[in-house]
Design a protein around this motif. Structure first.
Motif, PDB file in Angstrom:
ATOM      1  N   ALA A   1      25.998 -98.561 -51.318  1.00 39.45           N
ATOM      2  CA  ALA A   1      26.025 -99.038 -49.935  1.00 39.45           C
ATOM      3  C   ALA A   1      24.847 -99.982 -49.719  1.00 39.45           C
ATOM      4  N   ARG A   2      25.062-101.007 -48.929  1.00 41.77           N
ATOM      5  CA  ARG A   2      23.950-101.905 -48.609  1.00 41.77           C
ATOM      6  C   ARG A   2      22.917-101.145 -47.777  1.00 41.77           C
ATOM      7  N   PRO A   3      21.642-101.478 -47.890  1.00 48.12           N
ATOM      8  CA  PRO A   3      20.590-100.728 -47.181  1.00 48.12           C
ATOM      9  C   PRO A   3      20.799-100.647 -45.680  1.00 48.12           C
ATOM     10  N   GLY A   4      21.424-101.682 -45.103  1.00 50.51           N
ATOM     11  CA  GLY A   4      21.623-101.680 -43.658  1.00 50.51           C
ATOM     12  C   GLY A   4      22.547-100.591 -43.162  1.00 50.51           C
ATOM     13  N   VAL A   5      23.396-100.045 -44.043  1.00 45.64           N
ATOM     14  CA  VAL A   5      24.320 -98.985 -43.634  1.00 45.64           C
ATOM     15  C   VAL A   5      23.544 -97.763 -43.143  1.00 45.64           C
ATOM     16  N   ALA A   6      22.464 -97.426 -43.847  1.00 41.19           N
ATOM     17  CA  ALA A   6      21.668 -96.267 -43.441  1.00 41.19           C
ATOM     18  C   ALA A   6      21.079 -96.465 -42.049  1.00 41.19           C
ATOM     19  N   LEU A   7      20.616 -97.681 -41.752  1.00 46.27           N
ATOM     20  CA  LEU A   7      20.067 -97.953 -40.423  1.00 46.27           C
ATOM     21  C   LEU A   7      21.153 -97.896 -39.356  1.00 46.27           C
TER      22      LEU A   7
END
Length: 306
Positions: A142-148
């Protein structure tokens, strides 16, 4: 040296990201998390007046009723399919955080020139969040922005209750500095039978639980009740062991946490996240544990501290 200021900077960056992501569709939420980011980044520079105004801003936004709950952007069937595919292995990502905090607490204290030893646990906890974020992103591709984005959804679901423990703990410190503990102590001492150790222990344990019920946080009740009863009566008057009195006294306070809607982050938020029909259902389930445990804690203080 990595100090606690680095942790505040990281927390501020995350809240700022939540604010930026919410500008388009949840402006009130964005303003709330933005103010919290400012508090994390510039709290020392704002001074007492500035921080007071910032807190009033948070209270105003939270009380406005315009903060919106987070809406899931992943269909339930997709979430279920992903859960079935990975199973309980998903918990590995979550367990990275406490594991890193535990290991780091001991490891960082061994290198005091690199890490602030007194804050080793909090620094390790923050590092654990970053490690878990990286591990989850790589594993799930998953791209890091998904967690945010998903973090924003969750924090919006929790809402203003996310900062309630911090505010209530600060309120307890204010009460202690303003002499509330001394005033309470004067009233309680008149009610305790003269020379009764057991009466003083019961007053302390019940007082911790009751103040926690009113204030919603044992950390807020602790300075008040310890200043009122714990130190002057149990420790100085009856020569009790400070470690036992204070440690088990906190546990007595936590019994009150199980019984109050004021502890919204523990008792109301789970009911909302789980869509329970009874918003006080969590509290009702905990009564049978809290009351006997409170009695046991009071007896443990009486038996062990003197």
């Amino acid at each position: 040296m990595i100090t606690l200021h680095w942790v505040y900077a990281l927390a501020g960056a995350i809240f700022a990201a939540f604010a930026l992501l919410g500008l388009r569709d949840r402006p009130v939420n964005a303003a709330f998390w933005g103010l919290l980011a400012v508090s994390m980044w510039a709290g020392d520079a704002l001074g007492d007046m500035g921080n007071g105004l910032l807190v009033l801003g948070l209270v105003g936004l939270g009380a406005s009723g315009r903060m919106r709950r987070g809406e899931g952007d992943v269909p339930p069937e997709v979430r279920q399919a992903r859960a079935d595919a990975h199973g309980n292995r998903l918990f590995v990502v979550a367990l990275i955080i406490p594991a890193t905090a535990l290991i780091g607490t001991f490891a960082f204290k061994a290198v005091p020139d690199w890490f602030e030893a007194k804050q080793a646990t909090l620094i390790a906890l923050a590092l654990g969040v970053l490690v878990a974020w990286l591990a989850g992103s790589l594993w799930l591709r998953a791209r890091p922005g998904v967690a945010l984005e998903q973090g924003r959804r969750l924090i919006d679901s929790v809402g203003w209750a996310a900062v309630l423990p911090q505010m209530l703990a600060a309120l307890g410190a204010v009460f202690a500095l303003s002499g509330v503990g001394d005033a309470v102590g004067g009233v309680v001492q008149q009610a305790i039978p003269q020379g009764s150790l057991f009466g003083a222990v019961v007053a302390y344990g019940l007082g911790m639980a009751l103040f926690t019920i009113v204030m919603g946080n044992a950390f807020a009740a602790f300075p008040v009740m310890t200043a009122a009863i714990g130190v002057p009566i149990l420790i100085r008057g009856f020569h009790g062991d400070p470690a036992i009195v204070c440690a088990i006294g906190m546990l007595a306070g936590f019994c009150g946490t199980l019984l109050t809607p004021m502890a919204a982050n523990f008792n109301l938020v789970p009911a909302a996240l789980l869509d329970l029909s009874d918003k006080h259902g969590v509290i009702r389930r905990q009564v049978g544990t809290a009351l006997p445990l409170l009695g046991v804690n009071i007896l443990l203080i009486y038996w062990l501290a003197f």
